[in-house]
Structure formats: C-alpha cells, structure tokens
Design a protein around this motif. Structure first.
Motif, PDB file in Angstrom:
ATOM      1  N   ALA A 144       2.227   1.679  -3.613  1.00  0.00           N
ATOM      2  CA  ALA A 144       1.437   2.397  -4.185  1.00  0.00           C
ATOM      3  C   ALA A 144       1.031   3.395  -4.182  1.00  0.00           C
ATOM      4  CB  ALA A 144       0.096   1.371  -4.303  1.00  0.00           C
TER       5      ALA A 144
ATOM      6  N   ASN B  16       0.609  -1.340  -0.049  1.00  0.00           N
ATOM      7  CA  ASN B  16       0.070   0.137  -0.182  1.00  0.00           C
ATOM      8  C   ASN B  16       0.843   1.226   0.070  1.00  0.00           C
ATOM      9  OD1 ASN B  16      -2.769  -0.678   0.269  1.00  0.00           O
ATOM     10  ND2 ASN B  16      -2.121  -1.941   1.834  1.00  0.00           N
TER      11      ASN B  16
ATOM     12  N   PHE C 236      -5.954  -1.138  -3.312  1.00  0.00           N
ATOM     13  CA  PHE C 236      -4.642  -0.527  -2.834  1.00  0.00           C
ATOM     14  C   PHE C 236      -4.217   0.650  -2.990  1.00  0.00           C
ATOM     15  CE2 PHE C 236      -4.675  -5.122  -3.674  1.00  0.00           C
ATOM     16  CZ  PHE C 236      -3.779  -5.725  -2.676  1.00  0.00           C
ATOM     17  N   LEU C 237      -5.059   1.738  -3.202  1.00  0.00           N
ATOM     18  CA  LEU C 237      -4.873   3.168  -3.613  1.00  0.00           C
ATOM     19  C   LEU C 237      -5.288   3.992  -2.491  1.00  0.00           C
ATOM     20  CD1 LEU C 237      -5.730   3.347  -7.324  1.00  0.00           C
ATOM     21  CD2 LEU C 237      -3.624   2.949  -6.359  1.00  0.00           C
TER      22      LEU C 237
ATOM     23  N   TYR D 247      -9.442  -5.370 -13.715  1.00  0.00           N
ATOM     24  CA  TYR D 247      -8.297  -5.284 -12.981  1.00  0.00           C
ATOM     25  C   TYR D 247      -8.738  -4.225 -11.783  1.00  0.00           C
ATOM     26  CZ  TYR D 247      -6.673  -1.283 -15.662  1.00  0.00           C
ATOM     27  OH  TYR D 247      -6.495  -0.054 -16.215  1.00  0.00           O
ATOM     28  N   ARG D 248      -9.221  -3.110 -12.228  1.00  0.00           N
ATOM     29  CA  ARG D 248      -9.554  -2.154 -11.212  1.00  0.00           C
ATOM     30  C   ARG D 248     -10.293  -2.433  -9.932  1.00  0.00           C
ATOM     31  NH1 ARG D 248      -9.465   3.157 -13.582  1.00  0.00           N
ATOM     32  NH2 ARG D 248      -8.772   3.174 -15.853  1.00  0.00           N
TER      33      ARG D 248
ATOM     34  N   LYS E 220     -11.194   2.718  -9.122  1.00  0.00           N
ATOM     35  CA  LYS E 220     -12.394   2.261  -9.340  1.00  0.00           C
ATOM     36  C   LYS E 220     -13.229   3.351 -10.403  1.00  0.00           C
ATOM     37  CE  LYS E 220     -16.195   2.733  -8.012  1.00  0.00           C
ATOM     38  NZ  LYS E 220     -17.361   3.344  -8.395  1.00  0.00           N
TER      39      LYS E 220
ATOM     40  N   THR F 119      -7.099  -3.123  -8.192  1.00  0.00           N
ATOM     41  CA  THR F 119      -6.107  -2.240  -7.744  1.00  0.00           C
ATOM     42  C   THR F 119      -6.571  -1.090  -6.983  1.00  0.00           C
ATOM     43  OG1 THR F 119      -6.654  -1.415  -9.835  1.00  0.00           O
ATOM     44  CG2 THR F 119      -4.887  -2.874  -9.967  1.00  0.00           C
TER      45      THR F 119
ATOM     46  N   PHE G 241      -5.870   3.280 -12.257  1.00  0.00           N
ATOM     47  CA  PHE G 241      -6.139   2.219 -11.299  1.00  0.00           C
ATOM     48  C   PHE G 241      -7.179   2.130 -10.398  1.00  0.00           C
ATOM     49  CE2 PHE G 241      -1.558   1.907 -12.415  1.00  0.00           C
ATOM     50  CZ  PHE G 241      -1.459   0.763 -12.959  1.00  0.00           C
TER      51      PHE G 241
END
Length: 117
Positions: free
Chosen positions: A19, A16, A63-64, A56-57, A45, A60, A43
C-alpha cells in the motif's frame, strides 16, 4: 495453525508495504496531482467522504502510511506484538488488527476533522 500465525504478521506487513509503494508504480494522480497525494485522497480517512457513503475509508486508512518512519514503526509493532497472539487463532489476530484500525478511524471520524492515515 502455528505456521499460519507466524506468517500472518508478515503478510500484514507486506500488505502495508505494498500500500505504501503502490503510488510509486501506479499513477493515481492521472497527471493532475502527485500519485501519492491522489492515493491518499482516495483511501485516507476523510470525514466528508465517509459521511457521503465512502465507508471503505474506515478500513483502508488503517493500511496507509505517511512516510517510511511511520511504515517501519508500525511494521515493527505488528511483528513484536504478534507474539502475544501465539496461542490464539490466526483469524482472531487478523480480526483484531482490522477492527483496531476500524475503531481507531471511527474515533478519528468523531474527534478529528482532518484527513488522516
């Protein structure tokens, strides 16, 4: 196995943090927009992007983090609640973490039209 379980939350927190810091060291904006903004646009949503096949979003985005407070509070939660999993397999802990973010983003996909991290 308990050694892996004690390290795993720190590995997740590390991912995290990486990222979060990555846009500061890698130019995702290519000079057109800020690197952080471009990173989020790639990356986060984004309902339309997900519906266009960028599945993939759904992972990913979990983790943002928008800012340092968001990152620190989530890291704190990861470390505090990892104690609940002390008697459980580390793979289950990791799967729970990833699935929680994935399922949260699925709900967000259906109930929140906004870009989110």
């Amino acid at each position: 196995m308990s050694e892996l379980l004690s390290i795993l939350p720190w590995v997740i927190v590390g991912i995290n943090v990486i990222a979060y810091l990555l846009p500061d060291f890698v130019d995702f904006g290519k000079g057109v927009e800020s690197s952080r903004e471009a990173f989020f646009l790639t990356f986060a949503k984004d309902n339309e992007a997900i519906k266009s096949g960028e599945w993939y979003r759904l992972v990913t985005a979990g983790f943002l983090h928008l800012d340092v407070l968001h990152l620190v509070s989530n890291a704190y939660g990861i470390l505090i609640f990892s104690g609940i999993f002390n008697l459980i397999n580390p793979a289950f802990y990791l799967l729970t973490y990833i699935l929680s973010g994935f399922i949260g983003n699925i709900f967000s996909l259906f109930f929140n039209p906004n870009l989110s991290v």
